[in-house]
Design a protein around this motif. Sequence first.
Motif, mmCIF file in Angstrom:
data_model
loop_
_atom_site.group_PDB
_atom_site.id
_atom_site.type_symbol
_atom_site.label_atom_id
_atom_site.label_comp_id
_atom_site.label_asym_id
_atom_site.label_seq_id
_atom_site.Cartn_x
_atom_site.Cartn_y
_atom_site.Cartn_z
ATOM 1 N N PHE A 125 0.834 -1.193 0.000
ATOM 2 C CA PHE A 125 0.000 0.000 0.000
ATOM 3 C C PHE A 125 0.875 1.251 0.000
ATOM 4 O O PHE A 125 0.532 2.241 -0.626
ATOM 5 C CB PHE A 125 -0.934 -0.070 1.207
ATOM 6 C CG PHE A 125 -2.072 0.893 1.189
ATOM 7 C CD1 PHE A 125 -2.831 1.094 0.054
ATOM 8 C CD2 PHE A 125 -2.397 1.610 2.324
ATOM 9 C CE1 PHE A 125 -3.895 1.981 0.049
ATOM 10 C CE2 PHE A 125 -3.462 2.489 2.333
ATOM 11 C CZ PHE A 125 -4.202 2.673 1.193
ATOM 12 N N SER A 126 2.016 1.194 0.680
ATOM 13 C CA SER A 126 2.892 2.371 0.714
ATOM 14 C C SER A 126 3.548 2.610 -0.650
ATOM 15 O O SER A 126 3.799 3.757 -1.017
ATOM 16 C CB SER A 126 3.938 2.272 1.821
ATOM 17 O OG SER A 126 4.513 1.002 1.871
ATOM 18 N N LEU A 127 3.797 1.542 -1.416
ATOM 19 C CA LEU A 127 4.355 1.714 -2.764
ATOM 20 C C LEU A 127 3.360 2.457 -3.652
ATOM 21 O O LEU A 127 3.746 3.333 -4.441
ATOM 22 C CB LEU A 127 4.712 0.356 -3.374
ATOM 23 C CG LEU A 127 5.276 0.385 -4.793
ATOM 24 C CD1 LEU A 127 6.562 1.208 -4.845
ATOM 25 C CD2 LEU A 127 5.530 -1.027 -5.293
ATOM 26 N N ILE A 128 2.081 2.125 -3.519
ATOM 27 C CA ILE A 128 1.041 2.815 -4.293
ATOM 28 C C ILE A 128 1.045 4.302 -3.960
ATOM 29 O O ILE A 128 0.970 5.153 -4.848
ATOM 30 C CB ILE A 128 -0.345 2.190 -4.025
ATOM 31 C CG1 ILE A 128 -0.413 0.797 -4.653
ATOM 32 C CG2 ILE A 128 -1.465 3.075 -4.542
ATOM 33 C CD1 ILE A 128 -1.633 -0.010 -4.268
ATOM 34 N N LYS A 129 1.152 4.611 -2.683
ATOM 35 C CA LYS A 129 1.152 6.014 -2.263
ATOM 36 C C LYS A 129 2.376 6.757 -2.800
ATOM 37 O O LYS A 129 2.281 7.924 -3.167
ATOM 38 C CB LYS A 129 1.077 6.124 -0.740
ATOM 39 C CG LYS A 129 -0.296 5.752 -0.201
ATOM 40 C CD LYS A 129 -0.382 5.964 1.293
ATOM 41 C CE LYS A 129 -1.789 5.712 1.788
ATOM 42 N NZ LYS A 129 -1.932 5.970 3.221
ATOM 43 N N ILE A 130 3.497 6.055 -2.883
ATOM 44 C CA ILE A 130 4.700 6.683 -3.450
ATOM 45 C C ILE A 130 4.491 6.966 -4.937
ATOM 46 O O ILE A 130 4.782 8.057 -5.421
ATOM 47 C CB ILE A 130 5.946 5.786 -3.230
ATOM 48 C CG1 ILE A 130 6.309 5.744 -1.741
ATOM 49 C CG2 ILE A 130 7.131 6.283 -4.066
ATOM 50 C CD1 ILE A 130 7.354 4.698 -1.378
ATOM 51 N N ILE A 131 3.960 5.989 -5.668
ATOM 52 C CA ILE A 131 3.721 6.160 -7.111
ATOM 53 C C ILE A 131 2.747 7.313 -7.363
ATOM 54 O O ILE A 131 2.931 8.106 -8.280
ATOM 55 C CB ILE A 131 3.184 4.850 -7.735
ATOM 56 C CG1 ILE A 131 4.272 3.768 -7.698
ATOM 57 C CG2 ILE A 131 2.704 5.080 -9.163
ATOM 58 C CD1 ILE A 131 3.779 2.380 -8.031
#
Length: 169
Positions: A1-7
């Motif tokens: 979920f944190s990778l999505i927020k970074i993208i």
Amino acid sequence: FSLIKIILQWNDDERLCKDSLYALAGQDIGSHFLEAVIWLTPPEFSNEIGKKMELQCTEKLREYCLHSLSNFVVQNLLLRITDRELMKKVAKHCSGFSREIIEKKFTGVLHRCAQSCVRLDIKKGQKQIFESILESKGEGGDGAFLRARTVVPALLKIQIEENGRLNFD
């Protein structure tokens, strides 16, 4: 979920995040990515995506709904949104430019809007969508107008009272 927020540049400057969502929604691969994000994250995150995409703003919503790719992102968001206030605004705005949606043959937006109004028990939104379709005079080519007039109202919880008035219960 944190990778999505970074993208999505979620925790960066608000404008960067909005620009990122806007760019992704209008691209072939980007729009598919956003649709996957919408379905793989909690519904509350879809509410936040909808707000950051500014769906509560008539002109932004119109732009997304009348675009050949981003209208699918909007449709998926409508299926996941749980925020009644946001959905009320979306229904009101979509009903204001439903004729354009029908003419562009993007009636799926109205279909999903109607479904969401029923799911979230937003009777005024149901009525707005229904009446806007009936008031539309466009043909939309290939029977798009006729399909919208027959399919979308069938999704709504409409009852005809004895006096002939419509009841959205």
